[in-house]
Design an enzyme around this catalytic site. Structure first.
Site, PDB file in Angstrom:
ATOM      1  N   HIS A   1      -3.709  -4.983   0.860  1.00 13.70           N
ATOM      2  CA  HIS A   1      -3.122  -5.318   2.161  1.00 13.70           C
ATOM      3  C   HIS A   1      -3.178  -6.827   2.418  1.00 13.70           C
ATOM      4  O   HIS A   1      -4.084  -7.306   3.113  1.00 13.70           O
ATOM      5  CB  HIS A   1      -3.879  -4.603   3.281  1.00 13.70           C
ATOM      6  CG  HIS A   1      -3.571  -3.157   3.421  1.00 13.70           C
ATOM      7  ND1 HIS A   1      -2.461  -2.676   4.075  1.00 13.70           N
ATOM      8  CD2 HIS A   1      -4.248  -2.060   2.995  1.00 13.70           C
ATOM      9  CE1 HIS A   1      -2.456  -1.354   4.054  1.00 13.70           C
ATOM     10  NE2 HIS A   1      -3.530  -0.956   3.399  1.00 13.70           N
TER      11      HIS A   1
ATOM     12  N   CYS B   1       0.832  -1.207   0.000  1.00 17.67           N
ATOM     13  CA  CYS B   1       0.000   0.000   0.000  1.00 17.67           C
ATOM     14  C   CYS B   1       0.870   1.262   0.000  1.00 17.67           C
ATOM     15  O   CYS B   1       1.451   1.586  -1.035  1.00 17.67           O
ATOM     16  CB  CYS B   1      -0.999  -0.044   1.139  1.00 17.67           C
ATOM     17  SG  CYS B   1      -2.540   0.810   0.714  1.00 17.67           S
TER      18      CYS B   1
ATOM     19  N   GLU C   1      -1.449  -8.446   4.397  1.00 17.99           N
ATOM     20  CA  GLU C   1      -1.037  -8.706   5.776  1.00 17.99           C
ATOM     21  C   GLU C   1      -2.145  -8.498   6.796  1.00 17.99           C
ATOM     22  O   GLU C   1      -1.992  -8.871   7.970  1.00 17.99           O
ATOM     23  CB  GLU C   1       0.161  -7.810   6.139  1.00 17.99           C
ATOM     24  CG  GLU C   1      -0.161  -6.420   6.647  1.00 17.99           C
ATOM     25  CD  GLU C   1      -0.700  -5.429   5.625  1.00 17.99           C
ATOM     26  OE1 GLU C   1      -0.828  -4.245   5.962  1.00 17.99           O
ATOM     27  OE2 GLU C   1      -1.000  -5.835   4.483  1.00 17.99           O
TER      28      GLU C   1
END
Length: 246
Positions: free
Chosen positions: A180, A90, A182
Site C-alpha cells: 500500500h 493490493c 498510498e
C-alpha cells in the site's frame, strides 16, 4: 487541460489517501468512483488517461457479494488491451491478475500486516515505474490474499519476504503492487482501531493479534518521513506516465 485519472474505490476507509494528494500535486485530475456506494464503473476509459484501482476488504473472486468487481475487472482488462496506464494496489493488483488470466489464493503464510521490504527483481530495477524504488525500501502492507499465478506475459517485478508476488507488470503500461504505497500512518491507525482486515474477504482467517497491530501502527508512524520519501516518487512517475501516454 490536465490529464484525468479514473480511481475505483471499494470502501469508505480505503481512499486514495497520500496518492490522491501526490497525483493532484503532479498535475493529474483524479475522478473517484465510489463503486461500493453504487456509482457505476465505466465500461471503458473514454475521457480518461489512466486507471487506478485501490484496495478493499473483499477478495478478487467476491463478485456475488460485491457486484461492482465484475465491471472493474472488465475495465482493467480493457485498459490493458488499450495500453492505457493502469495501477492496481493490493486488491486492485489481485483483480488485475484475475482479470488477465492469473490466480489469487489465501496466503498460506497468513495475514501480512505492517512494514515490509520491497525486494525488486532485475526486471523491477529496470522497470519504467518501479525503477523509481530502491530495492529494500519499506512499504505498508495489510493483506491475506496473494497472487500465486501471474497472467500470461506478465513480468515479476518484486518478491515479498514470504516469496509471494509483491509487484508485477501486466502489460506495457499496466502494473500491480501487493503493498500500500498510498497509506498514511493515520489511515493505517484507523484500520487497526476499527479492526479492519484490509483486502480480506469476510473471513475465516483470524484478525492479526492486537499487539501486532499496535506495534505496526507505532512503527509506521515513526516511518512516516521514510514512507513519504520512498513512495511519492512512485506516484509522480505514474503521473508522468499517465500524462505522456498516447
Amino acid at each position: 487541460m490536465r490529464p484525468r485519472l479514473l480511481v475505483v474505490q471499494h470502501e469508505d476507509d480505503a481512499p486514495p489517501a497520500w496518492w490522491g494528494e501526490w497525483l493532484e500535486a503532479a498535475g493529474i485530475e483524479i475522478v473517484v468512483v465510489l463503486a461500493h456506494r453504487g456509482t457505476a464503473v465505466p465500461f471503458d476509459l473514454s475521457g480518461y488517461d489512466g486507471l487506478l484501482v485501490l484496495g478493499g476488504a473483499m477478495g478478487a473472486y467476491d463478485d456475488d457479494r460485491c457486484p461492482w468487481l465484475t465491471p472493474t475487472k472488465e475495465l482493467i482488462a480493457k485498459a490493458a488491451e488499450d495500453s492505457k496506464p493502469f495501477l492496481g494496489i493490493c486488491l486492485g493488483h489481485q483483480l488485475a491478475a484475475v482479470a488477465l488470466g492469473g490466480e489469487v489464493i489465501r496466503n498460506p503464510a497468513g495475514t501480512a500486516t505492517g512494514l515490509t521490504a520491497v525486494r525488486l527483481t532485475e526486471a523491477g530495477l529496470d522497470d519504467p515505474l518501479l525503477g523509481s524504488v530502491a530495492s529494500g525500501d519499506r512499504a505498508v502492507q495489510w493483506n491475506d490474499d496473494i497472487v500465486t499465478t501471474l497472467p500470461p506475459g506478465a513480468t515479476l517485478l518484486a518478491v515479498a519476504p514470504d516469496g509471494s508476488v509483491q509487484a508485477a507488470r501486466f502489460g506495457p503500461l499496466a502494473w500491480g503492487v501487493q503493498f500500500h504505497p498510498e497509506v498514511s500512518p493515520e489511515l493505517f491507525a484507523l484500520w487497526g482501531a476499527a479492526g479492519e482486515k484490509s483486502d480480506q474477504p469476510a473471513s475465516d482467517q483470524p484478525a492479526p493479534d492486537r499487539h501486532v497491530i499496535a506495534t505496526a501502527t507505532r512503527q509506521i508512524a515513526e516511518a512516516e518521513a521514510e514512507l513519504r520519501a520512498s513512495w511519492r516518487p512512485l506516484a509522480e512517475r505514474f503521473a508522468k506516465i499517465t500524462a505522456s501516454a498516447p
